[in-house]
Design a protein around this motif. Structure first.
Motif, PDB file in Angstrom:
ATOM      1  N   LEU A  33      33.075  15.665 -32.471  1.00 11.24           N
ATOM      2  CA  LEU A  33      34.547  15.394 -32.312  1.00 11.24           C
ATOM      3  C   LEU A  33      35.489  14.225 -32.249  1.00 11.24           C
ATOM      4  N   ARG A  34      36.734  14.437 -32.751  1.00 11.84           N
ATOM      5  CA  ARG A  34      37.509  12.827 -33.419  1.00 11.84           C
ATOM      6  C   ARG A  34      37.919  12.981 -32.613  1.00 11.84           C
ATOM      7  N   GLY A  35      38.491  11.409 -32.921  1.00 11.29           N
ATOM      8  CA  GLY A  35      39.596  10.742 -31.619  1.00 11.29           C
ATOM      9  C   GLY A  35      38.885   9.946 -30.559  1.00 11.29           C
ATOM     10  N   GLY A  36      39.794  10.159 -29.440  1.00 13.51           N
ATOM     11  CA  GLY A  36      38.989  10.070 -28.182  1.00 13.51           C
ATOM     12  C   GLY A  36      40.046   8.827 -26.993  1.00 13.51           C
ATOM     13  N   ARG A  37      39.601   8.319 -26.037  1.00 20.77           N
ATOM     14  CA  ARG A  37      40.388   7.554 -25.627  1.00 20.77           C
ATOM     15  C   ARG A  37      39.419   6.833 -24.307  1.00 20.77           C
ATOM     16  N   TRP A  38      39.319   5.645 -23.831  1.00 27.29           N
ATOM     17  CA  TRP A  38      38.568   5.228 -22.738  1.00 27.29           C
ATOM     18  C   TRP A  38      39.087   4.351 -21.827  1.00 27.29           C
ATOM     19  N   ALA A  39      38.613   4.379 -21.048  1.00 25.67           N
ATOM     20  CA  ALA A  39      38.775   3.857 -19.493  1.00 25.67           C
ATOM     21  C   ALA A  39      37.291   2.747 -18.548  1.00 25.67           C
ATOM     22  N   SER A  40      37.762   2.425 -17.869  1.00 22.57           N
ATOM     23  CA  SER A  40      36.931   1.506 -16.928  1.00 22.57           C
ATOM     24  C   SER A  40      37.222   1.330 -16.272  1.00 22.57           C
ATOM     25  N   VAL A  41      36.566   0.803 -14.681  1.00 25.63           N
ATOM     26  CA  VAL A  41      36.636   0.660 -12.955  1.00 25.63           C
ATOM     27  C   VAL A  41      35.413  -0.266 -12.865  1.00 25.63           C
ATOM     28  N   PRO A  42      35.986  -1.029 -12.189  1.00 30.34           N
ATOM     29  CA  PRO A  42      34.750  -2.111 -11.358  1.00 30.34           C
ATOM     30  C   PRO A  42      34.580  -0.812 -10.220  1.00 30.34           C
ATOM     31  N   TYR A  43      33.494  -1.138  -9.705  1.00 24.01           N
ATOM     32  CA  TYR A  43      32.886  -0.878  -8.515  1.00 24.01           C
ATOM     33  C   TYR A  43      32.269  -2.187  -7.452  1.00 24.01           C
ATOM     34  N   SER A  44      32.421  -1.726  -6.443  1.00 23.82           N
ATOM     35  CA  SER A  44      31.092  -2.696  -5.841  1.00 23.82           C
ATOM     36  C   SER A  44      29.867  -2.458  -5.755  1.00 23.82           C
ATOM     37  N   GLY A  45      29.581  -3.832  -6.490  1.00 20.53           N
ATOM     38  CA  GLY A  45      28.164  -4.399  -6.985  1.00 20.53           C
ATOM     39  C   GLY A  45      27.346  -3.224  -8.874  1.00 20.53           C
ATOM     40  N   GLY A  46      28.868  -2.739  -9.314  1.00 17.06           N
ATOM     41  CA  GLY A  46      28.780  -2.313 -10.314  1.00 17.06           C
ATOM     42  C   GLY A  46      29.911  -1.820 -11.347  1.00 17.06           C
ATOM     43  N   GLY A  47      29.958  -0.800 -11.558  1.00 13.12           N
ATOM     44  CA  GLY A  47      31.054  -0.482 -12.466  1.00 13.12           C
ATOM     45  C   GLY A  47      30.506   0.754 -13.612  1.00 13.12           C
ATOM     46  N   GLU A  48      32.130   1.383 -13.685  1.00 18.46           N
ATOM     47  CA  GLU A  48      31.910   2.621 -14.668  1.00 18.46           C
ATOM     48  C   GLU A  48      32.848   2.817 -15.867  1.00 18.46           C
ATOM     49  N   ALA A  49      32.604   2.942 -17.139  1.00 13.60           N
ATOM     50  CA  ALA A  49      33.590   3.108 -18.508  1.00 13.60           C
ATOM     51  C   ALA A  49      32.882   5.345 -18.688  1.00 13.60           C
ATOM     52  N   GLN A  50      34.047   5.256 -19.680  1.00 12.84           N
ATOM     53  CA  GLN A  50      34.105   6.671 -19.934  1.00 12.84           C
ATOM     54  C   GLN A  50      35.203   7.053 -21.024  1.00 12.84           C
ATOM     55  N   ILE A  51      34.694   7.294 -22.381  1.00 14.53           N
ATOM     56  CA  ILE A  51      35.287   7.955 -23.520  1.00 14.53           C
ATOM     57  C   ILE A  51      35.450   9.144 -23.486  1.00 14.53           C
ATOM     58  N   VAL A  52      36.835   9.742 -23.653  1.00 12.78           N
ATOM     59  CA  VAL A  52      37.254  11.976 -23.492  1.00 12.78           C
ATOM     60  C   VAL A  52      37.338  12.118 -24.338  1.00 12.78           C
ATOM     61  N   PHE A  53      37.225  13.286 -25.293  1.00 15.48           N
ATOM     62  CA  PHE A  53      37.016  13.800 -26.285  1.00 15.48           C
ATOM     63  C   PHE A  53      37.420  14.499 -26.100  1.00 15.48           C
ATOM     64  N   ALA A  54      38.434  15.535 -26.688  1.00 15.93           N
ATOM     65  CA  ALA A  54      38.889  16.841 -25.914  1.00 15.93           C
ATOM     66  C   ALA A  54      39.202  17.807 -27.300  1.00 15.93           C
ATOM     67  N   ASN A  55      38.953  19.556 -26.776  1.00 19.24           N
ATOM     68  CA  ASN A  55      39.371  20.479 -27.278  1.00 19.24           C
ATOM     69  C   ASN A  55      39.621  21.143 -26.921  1.00 19.24           C
ATOM     70  N   GLY A  56      41.005  21.267 -26.969  1.00 19.96           N
ATOM     71  CA  GLY A  56      42.024  22.745 -26.383  1.00 19.96           C
ATOM     72  C   GLY A  56      41.927  21.574 -24.627  1.00 19.96           C
ATOM     73  N   THR A  57      41.525  22.842 -23.975  1.00 25.18           N
ATOM     74  CA  THR A  57      41.561  22.602 -22.109  1.00 25.18           C
ATOM     75  C   THR A  57      39.823  21.523 -22.209  1.00 25.18           C
ATOM     76  N   THR A  58      38.966  21.727 -22.866  1.00 27.94           N
ATOM     77  CA  THR A  58      37.967  21.351 -23.124  1.00 27.94           C
ATOM     78  C   THR A  58      37.660  19.668 -23.051  1.00 27.94           C
ATOM     79  N   ARG A  59      37.247  19.369 -22.104  1.00 29.59           N
ATOM     80  CA  ARG A  59      36.958  17.644 -22.373  1.00 29.59           C
ATOM     81  C   ARG A  59      34.825  17.211 -22.472  1.00 29.59           C
ATOM     82  N   TYR A  60      35.119  16.132 -23.439  1.00 30.62           N
ATOM     83  CA  TYR A  60      34.192  15.908 -23.647  1.00 30.62           C
ATOM     84  C   TYR A  60      33.657  14.711 -23.040  1.00 30.62           C
ATOM     85  N   ILE A  61      33.088  14.213 -21.364  1.00 33.76           N
ATOM     86  CA  ILE A  61      33.215  13.201 -20.591  1.00 33.76           C
ATOM     87  C   ILE A  61      32.372  12.269 -21.110  1.00 33.76           C
ATOM     88  N   VAL A  62      32.371  11.184 -21.974  1.00 37.18           N
ATOM     89  CA  VAL A  62      30.901  10.196 -22.103  1.00 37.18           C
ATOM     90  C   VAL A  62      30.805   9.336 -21.355  1.00 37.18           C
TER      91      VAL A  62
END
Length: 201
Positions: free
Chosen positions: A99-128
């Motif tokens: 899958l090509r393209g994508g967007r990314w986002a991140s948030v901090p948590y207390s004691g950690g955090g999270e990053a996500q990268i999403v790729f889409a194919n129609g209504t189906t999303r693959y979120i790493v």
């Protein structure tokens, strides 16, 4: 190339038997299943070409943004293929899904955090995702973080797949490389990744 049904791509990414049957002829010719431009939503703008090799991993001249092996033995990789371009790749010895393209986002948590990268194919999303969350909030006690990496697959807002990395050599999402290759979103693409915490404790 005609657009493949989202269900076929989901099974390919999750290693399901149906995808083996539907996508088999393409792999027999040594070609991965590549989601065409028409199948991608506007948030995952396709790259015009795909520098695919014989492995799922990133080539030496590509940026390795994320990489890991899942329990099935297959590999997930996100590779920077050029300035502001990247690909999601999944497969065994050769790519089965790209899958090509994508967007990314991140948030901090207390004691950690999270990053996500999403790729889409129609209504189906693959979120790493790569996440670290605190699991112990008792005063004076250690954080005991839950750390997880993997991919969660959604059809609309419904979770239809979750695979966690099962690999001592996991390369979690590199924030600097994600920033270099993807447009940034203001919020995470799904909070359902907290399902991973229950599996990793």
């Amino acid at each position: 190339m005609r657009a493949l049904p989202a269900f076929t791509l989901l099974l390919a990414s999750c290693g399901g038997g149906a995808a083996e049957n539907e996508a088999g002829p393409a792999r027999e010719r040594g070609k991965p299943v590549v989601a065409p431009a028409a199948a991608l939503s506007p948030v995952a703008a396709p790259a015009p070409t795909s520098p695919l090799g014989n492995t799922v991993g990133c080539a030496p001249d590509e940026d390795r943004i994320f990489s890991c092996k899942v329990a099935s033995g297959k590999r997930i990789a996100i590779c920077g293929t050029g300035e502001r371009d990247a690909e999601y790749r999944f497969g065994g010895s050769t790519p089965e899904l790209v899958l090509r393209g994508g967007r990314w986002a991140s948030v901090p948590y207390s004691g950690g955090g999270e990053a996500q990268i999403v790729f889409a194919n129609g209504t189906t999303r693959y979120i790493v995702f790569s996440r670290m969350v605190r699991t112990n909030f008792a005063a004076g006690e250690p954080n005991n973080p839950a750390i997880s990496d993997g991919v969660i697959v959604l059809d609309g807002e419904k979770v239809i797949g979750l695979q966690l990395c099962d690999d001592a050599d996991t390369v979690s999402i590199d924030y600097d490389l994600a920033e270099a290759h993807f447009p940034r979103a203001d919020e995470l693409f799904s909070w359902e990744t907290d399902r991973a915490d229950r599996r990793t404790r």
